[in-house]
Write an enzyme that holds these catalytic residues in place. Structure first.
Site, PDB file in Angstrom:
ATOM      1  N   ALA A  95      -6.421  62.063 -21.980  1.00 17.70           N
ATOM      2  CA  ALA A  95      -5.416  62.778 -22.835  1.00 17.70           C
ATOM      3  C   ALA A  95      -5.475  62.254 -24.222  1.00 17.70           C
ATOM      4  CB  ALA A  95      -4.136  62.349 -22.159  1.00 17.70           C
ATOM      5  N   ASN A  96      -4.315  62.564 -24.890  1.00 15.94           N
ATOM      6  CA  ASN A  96      -4.132  61.823 -26.380  1.00 15.94           C
ATOM      7  C   ASN A  96      -3.112  61.850 -26.754  1.00 15.94           C
ATOM      8  OD1 ASN A  96      -3.543  64.243 -28.042  1.00 15.94           O
ATOM      9  ND2 ASN A  96      -5.519  65.022 -26.985  1.00 15.94           N
ATOM     10  N   ARG A  97      -2.612  61.332 -28.052  1.00 18.50           N
ATOM     11  CA  ARG A  97      -1.132  60.754 -28.526  1.00 18.50           C
ATOM     12  C   ARG A  97      -0.604  62.007 -29.095  1.00 18.50           C
ATOM     13  NH1 ARG A  97      -0.892  55.580 -27.101  1.00 18.50           N
ATOM     14  NH2 ARG A  97      -2.808  54.403 -27.319  1.00 18.50           N
TER      15      ARG A  97
ATOM     16  N   ALA B 291      -3.794  69.681 -29.995  1.00 22.52           N
ATOM     17  CA  ALA B 291      -4.901  68.453 -30.100  1.00 22.52           C
ATOM     18  C   ALA B 291      -5.585  68.776 -28.632  1.00 22.52           C
ATOM     19  CB  ALA B 291      -4.197  66.968 -30.003  1.00 22.52           C
TER      20      ALA B 291
END
Ligand code: C5P
Length: 224
Positions: free
Chosen positions: A29-31, A95
């Site tokens: 995942a990402n932030r 994102a």
């Protein structure tokens, strides 16, 4: 009732991160918080648009009064966007993870004597580029984002051409700006007409300004 410059218009907004499974309990995942995407969807709604809000697992709550389509992976996000078409405009604020794990395990992977798992990655579909390349189904205005840490305008201008979208909302997310995960944003709108820097403001104010620009653009198109 039914007022607003975007009434009768349909706009798709993608938001949040995507999660790409490794096994049933783990993911890449990402932030991304989804804060800017939620604010944009709310601002479009406030101008009267019907909003299809395609969101990954974001921490920001989706706004009220939009059609929420919750997805996890990039592939699911692409499918949901294609199902939501046609639209007058589309704003790709998600994102999206660049890679997914090929052959994600059906059962939880175990530590053991066999050693470390080897993850093989495949490239995810580029949703912004795919929608920009559509023919009859292409929204008349396609807006992408570019989070850059250096040479922001140069990179975002190249990205606009590479992706085939109409506008790029570029922002400088380099350390010290406090933009990633923060409440403010400082963006430059890149279009065929060039680059226009907007003053630093709250994400809500940036969203309202973008929504108003979208409304202006769509009504100008109608007048032609
Ligand atoms: O290439 P990059 O990820 O920097 O591009 C950012 C823009 O492209 C954003 O608008 C993002 O939502 C969109 N994007 C996408 N699908 C991907 C990767 C990025 O829609 N797989």
């Amino acid at each position: 009732l039914g007022g607003g410059p975007l009434s009768g218009r349909h706009v798709i907004v993608t938001s949040g991160p995507t999660h790409e499974p490794i096994d049933p309990v783990r993911y890449i995942a990402n932030r991304s918080s989804g804060a800017q995407g939620s604010a944009i969807a709310a601002a479009l709604r406030d101008l009267g648009a019907r909003v299809s809000f395609v969101t990954g697992p974001a921490t920001a709550a989706p706004p009220q009064g939009v059609d929420v389509i919750a997805v996890e992976t990039a592939q699911q996000m692409l499918d949901a966007v294609e199902t939501a078409l046609p639209a007058d405009a589309a704003v790709f604020a998600a994102a999206v993870a660049d890679w997914r794990v090929t052959g994600a395990a059906a059962q939880k992977m175990k530590k053991g004597p066999a050693g470390l798992p080897q993850l093989a990655l495949a490239e995810n579909p580029d949703i912004l580029a795919a929608v920009s390349a559509k023919g009859a189904d292409r929204p008349s205005l396609v807006v992408g984002f570019a989070a850059e840490t250096e040479n922001v305008i140069e990179h975002a201008t190249a990205k606009r051409l590479r992706k085939g979208c109409d506008w790029i909302v570029a922002n400088d997310v380099s350390e010290g700006t406090g933009i990633m995960g923060g409440t403010e944003n400082a963006v430059t709108l890149i279009s065929a007409d060039g680059a226009e820097a907007w003053p630093r403001d709250s994400k809500a104010a940036v969203a309202r300004k973008l929504a108003q620009r979208i409304a202006d653009h769509l009504s100008a198109g109608q007048a032609q």
